[in-house]
Write a protein that holds these residues in place. Sequence first.
Motif, PDB file in Angstrom:
ATOM      1  N   LEU A  27       0.821  -1.208   0.000  1.00 17.29           N
ATOM      2  CA  LEU A  27       0.000   0.000   0.000  1.00 17.29           C
ATOM      3  C   LEU A  27       0.854   1.257   0.000  1.00 17.29           C
ATOM      4  N   LEU A  28       2.058   1.154   0.542  1.00 22.92           N
ATOM      5  CA  LEU A  28       2.960   2.306   0.547  1.00 22.92           C
ATOM      6  C   LEU A  28       3.733   2.436  -0.760  1.00 22.92           C
ATOM      7  N   GLY A  29       3.423   1.549  -1.708  1.00 20.27           N
ATOM      8  CA  GLY A  29       4.121   1.630  -2.987  1.00 20.27           C
ATOM      9  C   GLY A  29       5.431   0.872  -3.000  1.00 20.27           C
ATOM     10  N   ILE A  30       5.565  -0.088  -2.084  1.00 23.74           N
ATOM     11  CA  ILE A  30       6.821  -0.851  -2.006  1.00 23.74           C
ATOM     12  C   ILE A  30       6.541  -2.325  -2.276  1.00 23.74           C
ATOM     13  N   ASP A  31       7.373  -2.919  -3.127  1.00 24.99           N
ATOM     14  CA  ASP A  31       7.310  -4.366  -3.323  1.00 24.99           C
ATOM     15  C   ASP A  31       8.180  -4.996  -2.235  1.00 24.99           C
ATOM     16  N   HIS A  32       7.551  -5.771  -1.362  1.00 28.66           N
ATOM     17  CA  HIS A  32       8.282  -6.287  -0.199  1.00 28.66           C
ATOM     18  C   HIS A  32       9.448  -7.178  -0.590  1.00 28.66           C
ATOM     19  N   LYS A  33       9.412  -7.707  -1.823  1.00 26.33           N
ATOM     20  CA  LYS A  33      10.534  -8.561  -2.248  1.00 26.33           C
ATOM     21  C   LYS A  33      11.712  -7.735  -2.734  1.00 26.33           C
ATOM     22  N   LYS A  34      11.461  -6.467  -2.997  1.00 25.82           N
ATOM     23  CA  LYS A  34      12.534  -5.636  -3.533  1.00 25.82           C
ATOM     24  C   LYS A  34      13.135  -4.705  -2.492  1.00 25.82           C
ATOM     25  N   LEU A  35      12.483  -4.588  -1.359  1.00 29.68           N
ATOM     26  CA  LEU A  35      13.038  -3.717  -0.317  1.00 29.68           C
ATOM     27  C   LEU A  35      14.066  -4.532   0.474  1.00 29.68           C
TER      28      LEU A  35
END
Lengths: 680, 472
Positions: free
Chosen positions: B440-448
């Motif tokens: 929802l914050l615009g972040i892909d959790h796999k890429k952070l």
Amino acid sequence: MPNDGSLLALGKINKSELDKIALAEKVDPNTLAEFLTYLLKADADTKHQDNFLAKKILHPELKGSGNKSPLSGANDLEFKESFKNKKLIVDYSNLSTSDWMPDDFSYGRGPVKIGALRISEQKSLHELQFAEYSAAMVDPFWKDLKHANGSEPEPGALGANRAGRILSTPSFTLEDGWVHFLVKGKAKVYCSVGAHLMIAGPLHGNLVRTIDMNDWGWVSIDLSRYKNLPAHLEFSSDDINFALRFVLQGGQDKPLLPTPAREFVARTLFALDDPLFYQEIQKMILELASLVKQEKVVDNQKNASLASLGNLLIHCGLIKFDTRAKLPISQLLEKQNLLQAEVCWESQLGLALHEGTGIDEKVFVRGSHKSLGEPAPRSFLTALGGAKLPKDNLGSGRLQLADWITNIEADPFLPRVMVNRIWHHLLGRGIVASVDNFGLLGEKPTHPELLDFLAVQFVEDGWSVKKTIKKIMLSSVYQTSSPPSDIAKKIDPDNLFLSHANMKRLSGESIRDAMLFISGEMNETMFGPAVNVNLSEFQEGRGRPASGPLDGAGRRSIYLSVRRNFLSSFMLAFDSPIPFSTVGKRSISNVPSQALILMNDPFVHQQSEKWAKKIIAQTTEPRARLDTMFWQALNRLPSSAEVEECLGYLSASPTATTDSEKWASIAHSLWNVKEFVWIP
Amino acid sequence: MHCGNFQPRALSRRQMLIGSANGFGALAFGVLHAGENNKNKLNPSGGLHHQAKAKNIIFLYMDGAPSQMDTFDPKPLLTKYHGETPDKVLKVLPTQFNSIGKILQSPWKFKQYGQSGIWVSDLFPHISKHVDELAVIKSAVSNFPEHTSANYFLHTGSGLQGRPSWGAWTSYGLGSFNKTLPGFLVLNGGLIPPGGLDNFNSGFLPAAYQGSVFKYGPAPVANISRKESSEKIQKDKLDLVSRLDRLNMQKNGTHDQIESAIANQETAFLMQTSIPDLMDIKTESKATQDLYGVNSPNAPTKIFGTQCLVARRLLERGARFIELTCPSVGSDRWDQHSNLKDGHQKNALAVDQPIAGLIHDLKAKGMLDSTLILWSGEFGRTPFAQGNDGRDHNPFGFTCWMAGGGVKGGTNYGATDDFGYHAIEGKAEIHDIHATMLHLLGIDHKKLTFRFGGRDMRLTDVHGEVISKILV
């Protein structure tokens, strides 16, 4: 031996009669008198352990009767039979070396074997005693070990006095959950199951038992809640009467207790006729002597009886070690005292981990302990040779791991990594920049030959960190200044080739230490207990320790205590790592909270005032004061423009502020000048 | 994102001052003059990997673990079998304290609310008015049945101490809108959860991302107040420092780090007034204060209401991630091992009106669309009693809810079994909740990721699925 029952039965010891017997039997009359007194006491008390024996000697007319009452415990066969249905976890009479798991020497070098001679101490009277059973026992030699003042014993249910006094059993997998052990004396027992949570001792109170038993008994613990989990027991005791023989698991029923050895002696002897009686005693004493010499002796009732009889005879002075074993007790004690004088009895350190049962963990598939893969045999990193543990290896393999890591003939990895870290600390960038990662994902060295040169020198210098630091610091590359040349900016903007120095930010520890050193408040004492961190009112939570002094008693930052939830906020703001894993390279942040600390932290203010006070006392001339202060804080003299600024500030300050306040402001300002923290 | 090694802020001071609306000067101005109408100045970044639905988060952490079957997950069978031995109808697994009592019905009545007809118990008369904003996840599960590990797990995605908190990950990924405010703030209502301050730490991430724990009151953090007796004395001193710094730069040349440190000193100076100002809720109207329960006669409500109101003020000033911890209600936090009725009643009373007030106020101000609210404990509670009148820990199924930016309001998601014991439908792992929040914050959790110890570390480790059914 006296057998004048009629005379002695009256309780009157006739002196001349006694002397006569003593002369005939070639014993010392005083010893004989002592023995008789002991026997009379035992005879009068039906509960006395030597009641049977006393009756036998004092009342020969009672021959043969009296051994019909049942034994108070099991015989050898019954005893062993009574735990046939259980699984043996450990038997201290028959122990393999790998199963002996103390965390220190307080249980001696291994279990005590039946028949072994030990110095026992009762009411400050020392005598040699034969061990009447094989067991893990507290070695009285170490009984005075204690925590030194200022040490921090583990809090909670396990008791504070554990370090150095733990005896662990091998690990096992809990089956139905019932665990039994045969024990006597005082001890705490911790049943370590799985990865059970510790909060001031284990979360579940039932995992800790306190034992206080005058005599042998089986203790049973219900761990059925933890079925199928790996477990081991940890006994901790400082009671010289503590002894542990068997640990078993399975079944709710308690095994039988063996018949006490002395009772058995008495029963055996009581049945005999007079002449046989003495022959038997003689035979037993000879057997006892050979028993003592034997390396491997069986823990059975017969041997127990021999040892027990021996102890009685020693107790009554009828066996003297100065003639028989050529080891007078006084000589032994003297030797013991000499050895004890060499022991450091107080320590602040205790082992946090000790060797346990070596187990090959299974692979956690995708990191989950719930989805287990194949067992992964313990071995060295495959990239570094992948050495395997020998087949007959005992224990965890940590020792071998240490050997592999330090085997620089096989791989010079260790000194390379070490000198690279030192280089990183001194030059701001490692020769291998990824100091924690020399692997495929790490960075390549900028100066591989230099790295190897330093690594070789490091080993040749006896792995001396100090010598390596000195060597690097004396080099011209360490001593260059930071402004880059125009060419350097163009062809090596990242300064990989070190044509100039990298700007460095002092670590939190160095900033604090520098302030203490400059203010004259540093306490350079080495070692000793850590100082509690001075906690602000904002540092809250369970287990909040007492807040330490604002100036940390002037001690170097390395002596500030590290409690994971109550870290020094000063250090945290300046990137001291969260202490959960090794961090070879700290991040270097540059954030407003650091400025807030330098501006407003009470410690910084306090030290500014102390520094000013020192300077005022030393010199009167403002210019001289400024010279000293710049020299101390920035390692250089002030320029004339800087002197002018400072003098201007001093004269323009509101008149209300005192001289010491003004100079404290100068001191505070110099610590806020960026050059103090950022070394050009 | 910061592949390899973290690089410190490399902008020079000049660049920063020039740098448009996000520059330091504008931000300092923004803070000093932050009012009801400044939100246009704080533009959302639009996300890191895709368009963000929410630009910031308020995490209402319900310390101690509220009971699902007494709040949002009604289970009529508990009433039917009330007082029965649980083994008759359930396969009872060992619990933390293992003092297994009888099946325990909820002491509260449930009703359906709003258009969506979401069930809420009588514990939350205020929140129940806003159910059409909530996506209620009834199938959350945790890996740990004990507070400390479960708290680390909830906050950091790992049950072990020392990993970066999700607030730290968020501000690492997105930064803060406001240089005078840390990106990750914890409003401490009085109860620091088990596991302590390490729930809010930055772990292996740079220290700048650690949570700042704000206390209730005008000086909420350490060293925010000057020690000098007047502002002039401090100002004169800092002016001397600036002049000495300038002389030094003339001599040695400029350096990015020195320029940033100078800027930090100026920011810090401003924070001495901006932080106390933001904590000062007296400037809010009485109506607003009452909405949040700031004037409630019940002290814990007053504390939590103030925190909720401060949270809104922080949002307005651009904080990224705000976590609220619970106030003490005199007995225990939501951890009712005994006396469920009394304890839950008191804890609900403390948070109900403030949370409802927050939702209402954010909506009225048009801020709810860009703010994600998450309400959750670290696990749930058992359908059977501990002792007679408590409930033990239950990580196998519990309820949490989300509202606001990008969340489909009025949604029920997942289900537990008939007793509320195990999640059986749409199981939502903590990693899934983290993945959804980052999404929802615009972040892909796999890429952070952040490289540490030779590995690219993630908040969600090797797990995490976005719960797309609750998204707009």
